[in-house]
Design an enzyme around this catalytic site. Structure first.
Site, mmCIF file in Angstrom:
data_model
loop_
_atom_site.group_PDB
_atom_site.id
_atom_site.type_symbol
_atom_site.label_atom_id
_atom_site.label_comp_id
_atom_site.label_asym_id
_atom_site.label_seq_id
_atom_site.Cartn_x
_atom_site.Cartn_y
_atom_site.Cartn_z
ATOM 1 N N ASP A 30 0.901 -1.266 0.092
ATOM 2 C CA ASP A 30 0.078 -0.188 -0.177
ATOM 3 C C ASP A 30 0.826 1.045 0.052
ATOM 4 O O ASP A 30 2.098 1.111 0.569
ATOM 5 C CB ASP A 30 -1.027 0.061 1.167
ATOM 6 C CG ASP A 30 -1.916 0.805 0.911
ATOM 7 O OD1 ASP A 30 -2.431 1.250 -0.043
ATOM 8 O OD2 ASP A 30 -2.875 1.040 2.168
ATOM 9 N N HIS A 47 2.559 3.463 -8.991
ATOM 10 C CA HIS A 47 2.227 2.045 -9.393
ATOM 11 C C HIS A 47 3.465 1.268 -10.431
ATOM 12 O O HIS A 47 3.991 0.207 -9.928
ATOM 13 C CB HIS A 47 0.803 1.581 -9.985
ATOM 14 C CG HIS A 47 -0.228 2.039 -9.420
ATOM 15 N ND1 HIS A 47 -0.615 1.503 -8.077
ATOM 16 C CD2 HIS A 47 -1.276 2.887 -9.636
ATOM 17 C CE1 HIS A 47 -1.658 2.128 -7.653
ATOM 18 N NE2 HIS A 47 -2.305 2.779 -8.518
ATOM 19 N N LEU A 140 8.583 -23.745 -4.714
ATOM 20 C CA LEU A 140 8.334 -22.466 -4.125
ATOM 21 C C LEU A 140 7.481 -21.713 -5.000
ATOM 22 O O LEU A 140 7.524 -21.928 -6.072
ATOM 23 C CB LEU A 140 9.960 -21.992 -4.426
ATOM 24 C CG LEU A 140 11.168 -23.052 -3.551
ATOM 25 C CD1 LEU A 140 12.550 -22.564 -3.901
ATOM 26 C CD2 LEU A 140 10.667 -23.129 -2.111
HETATM 27 C C1 IPE Z 1 -5.385 -2.763 -0.370
HETATM 28 O O1 IPE Z 1 -5.171 -1.186 -0.402
HETATM 29 C C2 IPE Z 1 -5.455 -3.412 -1.613
HETATM 30 C C3 IPE Z 1 -4.307 -3.598 -2.413
HETATM 31 C C4 IPE Z 1 -2.924 -3.280 -1.617
HETATM 32 C C5 IPE Z 1 -4.070 -4.215 -3.313
HETATM 33 P P1 IPE Z 1 -6.240 -0.283 -0.369
HETATM 34 O O2 IPE Z 1 -5.622 0.920 -0.646
HETATM 35 O O3 IPE Z 1 -7.204 -0.619 -1.800
HETATM 36 O O4 IPE Z 1 -7.004 -0.420 0.792
HETATM 37 P P2 IPE Z 1 -7.929 0.743 1.547
HETATM 38 O O5 IPE Z 1 -8.883 1.626 0.581
HETATM 39 O O6 IPE Z 1 -6.824 1.623 2.037
HETATM 40 O O7 IPE Z 1 -8.604 -0.058 2.756
HETATM 41 C C1 IPE Z 2 -1.573 0.133 -3.334
HETATM 42 O O1 IPE Z 2 -1.452 1.451 -3.214
HETATM 43 C C2 IPE Z 2 -1.721 -0.567 -4.657
HETATM 44 C C3 IPE Z 2 -2.994 -0.656 -5.036
HETATM 45 C C4 IPE Z 2 -4.075 -0.954 -4.224
HETATM 46 C C5 IPE Z 2 -3.386 -1.255 -6.271
HETATM 47 P P1 IPE Z 2 -2.385 2.545 -3.450
HETATM 48 O O2 IPE Z 2 -3.010 2.907 -4.795
HETATM 49 O O3 IPE Z 2 -3.530 2.045 -2.472
HETATM 50 O O4 IPE Z 2 -1.736 3.926 -2.669
HETATM 51 P P2 IPE Z 2 -2.335 4.731 -1.783
HETATM 52 O O5 IPE Z 2 -2.927 4.276 -0.539
HETATM 53 O O6 IPE Z 2 -3.579 5.620 -2.604
HETATM 54 O O7 IPE Z 2 -1.384 5.832 -1.276
HETATM 55 MG MG MG Z 3 -4.011 2.414 -0.520
#
Ligand code: IPE
Ligand code: IPE
Ligand code: MG
Length: 245
Positions: A30, A47, A140
């Site tokens: 995240d 990303h 693995l």
């Molecule tokens: C969780 O992160 C999903 C992934 C890391 C793929 P999100 O950014 O979607 O989760 P919330 O919205 O903070 O709960």
């Molecule tokens: C996690 O990073 C990746 C996915 C959920 C695909 P985010 O895109 O949720 O990044 P933040 O939380 O908005 O910073």
């Molecule tokens: Mg996020």
């Protein structure tokens, strides 16, 4: 100890290594969006950087002896994001699959996608299935949770059992999850200062240890993994019982 992804440059001085107590580590990756925003860049940029970090961190986990890595790449809820962002994540997934295919003989990894593949476009779906098939012989394992949601996974497993007229037990339900046959995660790491599960491995994480770090995923380093691993080994896992530490 078998190595998951071959030796990376940083492995010679690896400050931690793991034993059978830490077989499976999972990451909620995240913070990509915040990482990009803090640089005045679009979320897609975060990303792309996050995908690079993912490859490095997975490789490092192999170097320290972890046998199973699971990453949360895209949730069932992430489809609600802007189209351009979703498109970028899908194209990164495709690029990752291409690279994994090219390096299959070198890495010797079994790739498994957790989640409903039907939501992906046909070409991407075929490439996911193909990667799973051509890597199926390796022991693995790297689980990539994509279009994954823990609630949907449990509902799907219960539906499969109901349609077969089979008894619902913990064992039968586990055997119908996307992770069937895979040990539960010992340690689940979430980056970016969020302390929630966000629908990840709801069943499998019943007795996982959780580790939260403020580091945004694109900034995650082997040192951060080491910190999580050290923290894991400082804990006493009791599974509801009483164990002398
Ligand atoms: C969780 O992160 C999903 C992934 C890391 C793929 P999100 O950014 O979607 O989760 P919330 O919205 O903070 O709960
Ligand atoms: C996690 O990073 C990746 C996915 C959920 C695909 P985010 O895109 O949720 O990044 P933040 O939380 O908005 O910073
Ligand atoms: Mg996020």
């Amino acid at each position: 100890m078998p190595r998951l992804f071959g030796k990376s440059k940083s492995a010679d001085n690896a400050p931690v290594s793991v034993d059978e107590r830490l077989c499976h580590i999972a990451f909620i990756m995240d913070g990509n969006g915040r990482w990009a925003k803090s640089r005045g860049m679009p979320r897609e940029y975060g990303h792309s950087k996050g995908a690079e970090t993912f490859k490095k961190i997975v490789r490092y986990c192999g170097d320290i002896g972890i046998k199973i890595v699971t990453v949360y790449a895209f949730s069932t809820e992430n489809w609600s994001r802007p189209d351009a962002e979703v498109r970028r994540i899908m194209s990164l997934l495709g690029e990752y699959i291409d690279g994994a295919e090219r390096e299959l003989d070198e890495n010797k990894i079994r790739y498994v996608f957790l989640g409903d593949k039907d939501a992906f476009d046909a070409h991407l779906r075929e490439r996911m299935i193909n990667l799973e098939q051509i890597s199926a012989g390796y022991e693995l394992r790297l689980n990539i949770a994509a279009n994954y949601g823990g609630r949907a996974e449990i509902v799907r497993a219960a539906s499969i059992l109901a349609s077969r007229g089979e008894e619902i037990t913990e064992a039968s339900l586990s055997s119908c999850l996307y992770t069937a046959g895979c040990p539960d995660p010992d340690l689940i790491v979430r980056t970016a200062n969020e302390q929630r599960v966000s629908n990840f491995l709801l069943w499998q994480g019943a007795y996982s240890e959780y580790y939260f770090t403020p580091t945004l995923w694109p900034d995650m380093t082997p040192d951060d993994v080491d910190a999580a691993v050290r923290d894991f080994y400082s804990r006493g896992r009791r599974y509801g019982g009483v164990v002398n530490k």
